[in-house]
Design an enzyme around this catalytic site. Structure first.
Site, PDB file in Angstrom:
ATOM      1  N   HIS A   8       0.860  -1.196   0.000  1.00 26.37           N
ATOM      2  CA  HIS A   8       0.000   0.000   0.000  1.00 26.37           C
ATOM      3  C   HIS A   8       0.890   1.238   0.000  1.00 26.37           C
ATOM      4  O   HIS A   8       1.459   1.595   1.029  1.00 26.37           O
ATOM      5  CB  HIS A   8      -0.892  -0.003   1.256  1.00 26.37           C
ATOM      6  CG  HIS A   8      -1.845   1.152   1.336  1.00 26.37           C
ATOM      7  ND1 HIS A   8      -3.165   0.990   1.717  1.00 26.37           N
ATOM      8  CD2 HIS A   8      -1.686   2.482   1.112  1.00 26.37           C
ATOM      9  CE1 HIS A   8      -3.769   2.167   1.711  1.00 26.37           C
ATOM     10  NE2 HIS A   8      -2.894   3.093   1.351  1.00 26.37           N
ATOM     11  N   HIS A  10       1.458   5.403  -1.859  1.00 24.79           N
ATOM     12  CA  HIS A  10       1.040   6.495  -2.738  1.00 24.79           C
ATOM     13  C   HIS A  10       2.283   7.118  -3.340  1.00 24.79           C
ATOM     14  O   HIS A  10       3.101   7.667  -2.604  1.00 24.79           O
ATOM     15  CB  HIS A  10       0.286   7.569  -1.946  1.00 24.79           C
ATOM     16  CG  HIS A  10      -0.932   7.047  -1.243  1.00 24.79           C
ATOM     17  ND1 HIS A  10      -2.196   7.136  -1.777  1.00 24.79           N
ATOM     18  CD2 HIS A  10      -1.077   6.398  -0.057  1.00 24.79           C
ATOM     19  CE1 HIS A  10      -3.070   6.572  -0.943  1.00 24.79           C
ATOM     20  NE2 HIS A  10      -2.418   6.115   0.113  1.00 24.79           N
ATOM     21  N   LYS A  90      -9.699  -0.391  -5.069  1.00 26.53           N
ATOM     22  CA  LYS A  90      -9.647   0.239  -3.747  1.00 26.53           C
ATOM     23  C   LYS A  90     -10.936   0.993  -3.462  1.00 26.53           C
ATOM     24  O   LYS A  90     -11.367   1.841  -4.247  1.00 26.53           O
ATOM     25  CB  LYS A  90      -8.453   1.214  -3.697  1.00 26.53           C
ATOM     26  CG  LYS A  90      -8.334   2.013  -2.409  1.00 26.53           C
ATOM     27  CD  LYS A  90      -7.831   1.186  -1.249  1.00 26.53           C
ATOM     28  CE  LYS A  90      -7.873   1.942   0.075  1.00 26.53           C
ATOM     29  NZ  LYS A  90      -6.923   3.037   0.173  1.00 26.53           N
ATOM     30  N   HIS A 134     -10.595   0.918   2.485  1.00 24.60           N
ATOM     31  CA  HIS A 134     -10.352   1.959   3.485  1.00 24.60           C
ATOM     32  C   HIS A 134     -11.525   1.808   4.451  1.00 24.60           C
ATOM     33  O   HIS A 134     -12.630   2.264   4.195  1.00 24.60           O
ATOM     34  CB  HIS A 134     -10.330   3.346   2.840  1.00 24.60           C
ATOM     35  CG  HIS A 134      -9.909   4.410   3.792  1.00 24.60           C
ATOM     36  ND1 HIS A 134      -8.676   5.018   3.731  1.00 24.60           N
ATOM     37  CD2 HIS A 134     -10.535   4.933   4.866  1.00 24.60           C
ATOM     38  CE1 HIS A 134      -8.577   5.890   4.730  1.00 24.60           C
ATOM     39  NE2 HIS A 134      -9.692   5.865   5.417  1.00 24.60           N
ATOM     40  N   HIS A 187      -4.409  -0.671   6.217  1.00 20.07           N
ATOM     41  CA  HIS A 187      -3.921   0.069   7.398  1.00 20.07           C
ATOM     42  C   HIS A 187      -4.796  -0.101   8.649  1.00 20.07           C
ATOM     43  O   HIS A 187      -5.368   0.848   9.159  1.00 20.07           O
ATOM     44  CB  HIS A 187      -3.706   1.551   7.095  1.00 20.07           C
ATOM     45  CG  HIS A 187      -4.718   2.179   6.150  1.00 20.07           C
ATOM     46  ND1 HIS A 187      -6.070   2.146   6.356  1.00 20.07           N
ATOM     47  CD2 HIS A 187      -4.539   2.854   4.991  1.00 20.07           C
ATOM     48  CE1 HIS A 187      -6.672   2.778   5.373  1.00 20.07           C
ATOM     49  NE2 HIS A 187      -5.767   3.216   4.533  1.00 20.07           N
ATOM     50  N   ASP A 261       1.467   2.776   3.505  1.00 19.07           N
ATOM     51  CA  ASP A 261       0.648   3.981   3.381  1.00 19.07           C
ATOM     52  C   ASP A 261       1.498   5.249   3.377  1.00 19.07           C
ATOM     53  O   ASP A 261       1.067   6.285   3.895  1.00 19.07           O
ATOM     54  CB  ASP A 261      -0.433   4.053   4.461  1.00 19.07           C
ATOM     55  CG  ASP A 261      -1.576   4.984   4.075  1.00 19.07           C
ATOM     56  OD1 ASP A 261      -1.683   5.341   2.886  1.00 19.07           O
ATOM     57  OD2 ASP A 261      -2.349   5.375   4.967  1.00 19.07           O
TER      58      ASP A 261
HETATM   59  C1  NCD Z   1      -3.722   9.119   1.844  1.00 15.65           C
HETATM   60  C2  NCD Z   1      -3.284  10.125   0.807  1.00 15.65           C
HETATM   61  O1  NCD Z   1      -2.729  11.172   1.174  1.00 15.65           O
HETATM   62  O2  NCD Z   1      -3.477   9.874  -0.386  1.00 15.65           O
HETATM   63  N1  NCD Z   1      -3.686   9.745   3.125  1.00 15.65           N
HETATM   64  C3  NCD Z   1      -3.640   9.127   4.324  1.00 15.65           C
HETATM   65  O3  NCD Z   1      -3.764   9.831   5.331  1.00 15.65           O
HETATM   66  N2  NCD Z   1      -3.449   7.841   4.438  1.00 15.65           N
HETATM   67  C4  NCD Z   1      -5.069   8.602   1.507  1.00 15.65           C
HETATM   68  C5  NCD Z   1      -5.400   7.292   2.135  1.00 15.65           C
HETATM   69  O4  NCD Z   1      -4.692   6.304   1.966  1.00 15.65           O
HETATM   70  O5  NCD Z   1      -6.419   7.207   2.812  1.00 15.65           O
HETATM   71 ZN    ZN Z   2      -3.297   5.092   1.668  1.00 14.00          ZN
END
Ligand code: NCD
Ligand code: ZN
Length: 362
Positions: A8, A10, A90, A134, A187, A261
């Site tokens: 996971h 970003h 997702k 989520h 998460h 995450d």
């Molecule tokens: C994530 C993001 O910034 O894209 N932020 C977070 O707080 N985890 C979004 C997500 O995974 O929920």
């Molecule tokens: Zn995330």
């Protein structure tokens, strides 16, 4: 240890991607790439373009790195978009996290026949793809009690209750409607979630755990003031929740795995009136977990299974045959990161100015 897998993360796009994707590629053999970009990834074609963009910045490395692509579940997502390339879909509860405005409006459509999301979940089940959740609700659907608080139907939930409510009231309905569907709770952050996993985790249900949910509890978030660079969705919970998460992570369960995450934001989105959830951890993506597992007294085979084996197995991907080394040598997270575009957003990484005990061997 075997080269781990981040199930996971970003990596964003453009100059942010150029900065953070290599951080992940240096440490991990593969990563599940979250689709909540702007615009969100909602077709197989977009996923392919996104994958190419990531590989362009990471293929200079000799070691392996495979971006595992996902789609963003919207009310209108076409089930035919779930192609071979796509590892999972997702679910974002609309409005409850960063870039979730395109998320599913009504969670009930996940288990209500003849809705778009229901047909996508059926396609996922048929093709062996994973639904990544989520796991948060914004509102009570019915009269509900969560950790001593009472909610009327339709009432907004306390943010600390969003996950427990989802786990008890929403997740069972999804599982009932789609018994063959593989589901990953992303998460995991609460004791309620841990208890549910202990009872139901197995071949069709698992969870990812972040380093921050192993390392922090909410005292760390509020010590001396509100600390925006410890703020993610789902929010950091009580010390009892952290302890439960730690015991689950160290428990040698094959339905529990690493998902960082890592979620970078420019500092302007963090140090502002309404701070966005998400912090960069990819700069120490595996080191932070090594530290947590050492604290937990579990820096042995259990760590490797959690970090490198369980996630890929669940997603039907081969664990890496390559290895990485970690040395116990403290280093300090020295400085902010700057992307190289004209606007030069500055990113405040997790644990800036602090020491991390484990270092990636080069
Ligand atoms: C994530 C993001 O910034 O894209 N932020 C977070 O707080 N985890 C979004 C997500 O995974 O929920
Ligand atoms: Zn995330």
């Amino acid at each position: 240890m075997r080269r781990p897998a981040d199930m996971h993360t970003h990596v964003r796009r453009g100059s942010m991607l150029q900065l953070v994707a290599p951080m992940t590629a240096k440490r991990f053999a593969m990563a599940i790439i979250m689709p909540n970009t702007n615009p969100p990834i909602t077709t197989a074609r977009m996923a392919r373009t996104y994958r190419d963009e990531i590989l362009k910045t990471t293929r200079c490395y000799t070691w392996e790195f495979e971006p595992l692509m996902t789609l963003y579940l919207t009310d209108k997502l076409n089930p035919r978009s779930v192609t071979e390339l796509i590892r999972g879909v997702k679910y974002y509860p609309r409005g409850l996290t960063t870039n979730s405005d395109s998320g599913v409006q009504n969670p009930a459509s996940l288990w209500t026949k003849n809705t778009g999301p229901h047909s996508v979940l059926r396609a996922c089940a048929d093709k062996g793809k994973v639904l990544m959740l989520h796991a948060a609700d914004g509102f009570a659907r019915e009269h509900a009690m969560v950790d001593g608080s009472t909610y009327m139907p339709g009432e907004e939930l306390d943010p600390y209750h969003q996950e427990p409510h989802f786990i008890r009231n929403t997740l069972p309905r999804i599982r009932e409607a789609h018994p063959d569907l593989k589901i990953s709770v992303e998460h995991l952050s609460t004791m309620s979630g841990v208890n549910y996993m202990r009872e139901h985790g197995g071949p069709t249900l698992g969870c990812s755990i972040t380093a921050q949910h192993l390392l922090l509890d909410r005292r760390d978030v509020h010590r001396g003031g509100l600390r925006p660079h410890t703020f993610w969705w789902p929010i950091i919970q009580k010390k009892e929740d952290r302890q439960a998460i730690r015991e689950l992570a160290a428990g040698n369960h094959d339905f529990v795995w690493l998902g960082s995450d890592s979620a970078p934001h420019p500092i302007s989105k963090k140090e502002t009136d309404c701070c966005s959830g998400g912090v960069l951890t990819a700069h120490a993506g595996i080191e932070l977990y090594a530290q947590a597992f050492e604290d937990m007294g579990a820096l042995d085979d259990r760590f490797e299974r959690f970090a490198s084996i369980n996630g890929p197995n669940f997603f039907n991907v081969k664990p890496s045959k390559q290895t990485i080394g970690l040395v116990r040598r403290a280093w300090r997270v020295e400085s902010m990161f700057i992307t190289d575009d004209g606007e030069s957003p500055t990113i405040h990484p997790f644990m800036l100015g602090e020491e991390i005990r484990w270092k990636l061997q080069r």
